[in-house]
Design an enzyme around this catalytic site. Structure first.
Site, PDB file in Angstrom:
ATOM      1  N   GLU A 152     -29.097   2.770   0.163  1.00 10.62           N
ATOM      2  CA  GLU A 152     -28.430   4.000   0.045  1.00 10.62           C
ATOM      3  C   GLU A 152     -27.024   4.197   0.148  1.00 10.62           C
ATOM      4  O   GLU A 152     -26.448   5.227  -0.613  1.00 10.62           O
ATOM      5  CB  GLU A 152     -28.813   4.915   1.323  1.00 10.62           C
ATOM      6  CG  GLU A 152     -28.573   4.562   2.685  1.00 10.62           C
ATOM      7  CD  GLU A 152     -28.961   3.510   3.344  1.00 10.62           C
ATOM      8  OE1 GLU A 152     -29.805   2.744   2.905  1.00 10.62           O
ATOM      9  OE2 GLU A 152     -28.888   3.368   4.579  1.00 10.62           O
ATOM     10  N   CYS A 211     -34.121  -0.967   6.705  1.00  9.17           N
ATOM     11  CA  CYS A 211     -33.302  -1.885   7.998  1.00  9.17           C
ATOM     12  C   CYS A 211     -34.476  -1.665   9.118  1.00  9.17           C
ATOM     13  O   CYS A 211     -35.524  -2.542   8.953  1.00  9.17           O
ATOM     14  CB  CYS A 211     -31.968  -1.355   8.142  1.00  9.17           C
ATOM     15  SG  CYS A 211     -31.032  -2.469   9.106  1.00  9.17           S
ATOM     16  N   HIS A 253     -29.156  -1.783   3.009  1.00 11.79           N
ATOM     17  CA  HIS A 253     -29.073  -0.280   2.930  1.00 11.79           C
ATOM     18  C   HIS A 253     -28.802   0.071   1.668  1.00 11.79           C
ATOM     19  O   HIS A 253     -27.621   0.106   1.019  1.00 11.79           O
ATOM     20  CB  HIS A 253     -28.040   0.121   3.700  1.00 11.79           C
ATOM     21  CG  HIS A 253     -28.537  -0.014   5.189  1.00 11.79           C
ATOM     22  ND1 HIS A 253     -29.015   1.192   6.155  1.00 11.79           N
ATOM     23  CD2 HIS A 253     -28.075  -0.978   6.069  1.00 11.79           C
ATOM     24  CE1 HIS A 253     -29.011   0.714   7.338  1.00 11.79           C
ATOM     25  NE2 HIS A 253     -28.571  -0.677   7.389  1.00 11.79           N
TER      26      HIS A 253
HETATM   27  N1  GLN Z   1     -31.662  -2.162  14.924  1.00 14.68           N
HETATM   28  C1  GLN Z   1     -31.956  -2.981  13.737  1.00 14.68           C
HETATM   29  C2  GLN Z   1     -30.994  -4.299  13.773  1.00 14.68           C
HETATM   30  O1  GLN Z   1     -29.896  -4.317  14.453  1.00 14.68           O
HETATM   31  C3  GLN Z   1     -31.693  -2.351  12.468  1.00 14.68           C
HETATM   32  C4  GLN Z   1     -30.540  -1.951  12.237  1.00 14.68           C
HETATM   33  C5  GLN Z   1     -30.514  -0.868  11.169  1.00 14.68           C
HETATM   34  O2  GLN Z   1     -31.646  -0.032  10.809  1.00 14.68           O
HETATM   35  N2  GLN Z   1     -29.314  -0.358  10.534  1.00 14.68           N
HETATM   36  O3  GLN Z   1     -31.319  -5.292  13.263  1.00 14.68           O
END
Ligand code: GLN
Length: 535
Positions: A512, A384, A510
């Site tokens: 995970e 992310c 994600h």
């Molecule tokens: N802050 C980033 C976004 O909103 C990444 C979010 C995250 O790592 N979950 O796109």
């Protein structure tokens, strides 16, 4: 009304952090291994609607389900143990309860009545508990009540448990988790806190059926008898929960203590066969007997707080075991990292993971770590924000756009290589408004991504507002950073890779959240494997 579904409530006393989530998950695992269908639900007494707006310092990681619920991290344990997805209905907060009751009041549904904690709030709680049972999918619903008995906030929940016990005495059971501390000066285990904790429960009308006693030393028969006598339970319903090296040993410890048998007996359910725990035991064996080890750096800004990256840590446990390898995670604070000190701080790492996150703190350190991984051919996984930082790093140091940034941090950036998603542009509320939950991703052939999944279409969970800016995709691909996974409908870049590098993968989703003991996540497995090969 009689339920065909049985309800088990898990409450906690004496202190927080006794491991109610792990006990609930372990019991569920044993019942599942006896061919019962089980789900676990968490009731959180705080007033936030969900933990999505909470700082990880408050409540650890925010876990995301397939259907896009932002939930308590205990749901991660439930999924990792049971290998069954949870959903919106598995996490209820006081905020959600009150919101729903107040909405009903505004619609006039209470027909002029005064709306009160009892019965209106407790009815809403009982309804939320029974939603999962009424689905007809589960023989047993385990409901974990957050907080500690005696907290003002948990009173309506305990009252709801009391009412359900009264309404469906044959179908409900209460397990109370307490602490039996060891006083070194006296050389003794002490039962008084447990007695007091059960008294607190009795004061609100709930007699626990089973006590699970967290302890650092074995509970001998005389201690068990003493607790049983003072707390109105049978000695075999006093279950020892001794500190374990790994949370994955707890189901086996609970089986030795016969927690599952006592539960089934009290619920008048047949024990069926002994639990089928072969697969679990095989995993434990691999976990305990690695043939090799690697050191991987976890670069993030919540390094002081082990719960902030819970699912990532557990994914490495699963992927390590799958590779017969012990993964030593070295936690490195992104705030202290610079291009100058990166080689000193990162030189002993065999792999680098850059964590998800929000906001500007620690971002330049994350970019420095990625530069180091890219230039020194250290296997890299960015998740992310970690993926977004990999894109920024590549733009600045390979393409040469020094003014490249994410619009999250610099709205005026000359090259906004990560930009706010179109659908987010009119969003003003913070709660529950990110791109959340499961989306499809199409995987390009002959890539590290494809090698990991062996599938053309994958489904992964998301939690973000920003995305790769497709205006620049050609520039990136011309210089060697490829989009190897994309959303088939929108073209949103889900994955970037550098094919020149031994293993450099950044994912917008994600992974995970989907790793379980039965199904270690393919991407984590592939990452650990790449680290082993590159070692
Ligand atoms: N802050 C980033 C976004 O909103 C990444 C979010 C995250 O790592 N979950 O796109």
């Amino acid at each position: 009304m009689s339920n065909s579904t049985k309800y088990i409530f898990v409450t906690g006393g004496v202190t927080s952090s006794l491991g109610k989530g792990i006990i609930s998950a372990s019991l569920a695992k044993l019942l599942q291994a006896r061919d019962y269908t089980v789900t676990i639900q968490k009731l959180d007494p705080y007033i936030n609607i969900d933990p999505g707006t909470l700082n990880p310092y408050e409540h650890g990681e925010c876990f995301v389900t397939d259907d896009g619920a932002e939930t308590d991290l205990d749901l991660g344990h439930y999924e990792r143990f049971l290998n069954v997805p949870t959903s919106q209905a598995n996490n209820v907060t006081t905020g959600k309860i009150y919101q729903s009751v107040i909405n009903k009041e505004r619609k006039g549904e209470f027909l002029g009545k005064t709306v009160q904690v009892i019965p209106h709030i407790t009815d809403e709680i009982k309804e939320r508990i029974q939603i999962l049972g009424k689905k007809g999918e589960f023989d047993i619903v385990i409901t974990e009540i957050g907080g500690t008995v005696g907290d003002i906030e948990s009173l309506p929940y305990i009252e709801s448990v009391r009412q359900m016990m009264w309404e469906f005495p044959e179908d409900c059971l209460v397990i109370h988790l307490t602490l039996v501390p060891y006083l070194a000066a006296a050389g003794e285990l002490k039962t008084k806190p447990t007695q007091h904790s059960v008294k607190s429960l009795l004061e609100v009308g709930v007699q626990p059926d089973i006590l699970v006693c967290r302890t650092e030393h074995d509970l001998d028969i005389s201690i068990r008898k003493k607790i049983a006598k003072f707390c109105n339970v049978s000695p075999k319903a006093v279950i020892e929960s001794i500190d374990a090296k790994s949370i994955y040993e707890v189901p086996m410890l609970m089986q030795e203590e016969e927690l599952d048998k006592v539960v089934l007996e009290k619920l008048h359910l047949p024990a069926k066969d002994e639990p089928k725990m072969q697969e679990w035991k095989a995993f434990l064996h691999k976990l305990k007997h690695p043939t090799t080890e690697v050191t991987i750096g976890l670069i993030g800004k919540y390094i002081e707080l082990k719960d902030a990256y819970k699912s990532i840590v557990e994914s490495f446990v699963h992927a390590g075991a799958a590779n017969d390898c012990k993964v030593n995670l070295e936690w490195i604070h992104s705030e202290g990292l610079t291009n100058e000190n990166a080689s000193e701080k990162l030189k002993d790492l065999q792999g680098i993971l850059v964590a998800p996150g929000f906001g500007s703190r620690g971002i330049s350190g994350k970019i420095s770590a990625i530069k180091f991984a890219r230039e020194n051919k250290v296997p890299f996984l960015g998740i992310c924000l970690g993926m977004q930082c990999a894109v920024i790093e590549f733009a600045r140091n390979v393409i040469g756009w020094k003014d490249a940034h994410t619009a999250e941090i610099d709205k005026e950036a000359g090259h906004p290589v990560i930009d706010l998603m179109e659908e987010q542009k009119n969003v003003t509320n913070k709660g529950g408004t990110m791109r959340l939950g499961e989306y499809k991703c199409k995987v390009l052939a002959d890539t590290n991504l494809y090698k990991a999944y062996n599938q053309e279409i994958i489904r992964e969970r998301h939690r973000h507002r920003f995305e790769f800016n497709n205006e620049y995709l050609n520039d990136f691909e011309a210089k060697g950073m490829m989009a190897t996974g994309k959303n088939p409908k929108t073209g949103l870049v889900e994955v970037v890779e550098i094919p020149e590098h031994p293993w450099f993968v950044g994912v917008q989703y994600h992974p995970e959240y989907k790793s379980t003991v039965s199904n270690p996540h393919p991407l984590f497995k592939a990452f650990v494997n790449a680290v082993l090969k590159n070692k």
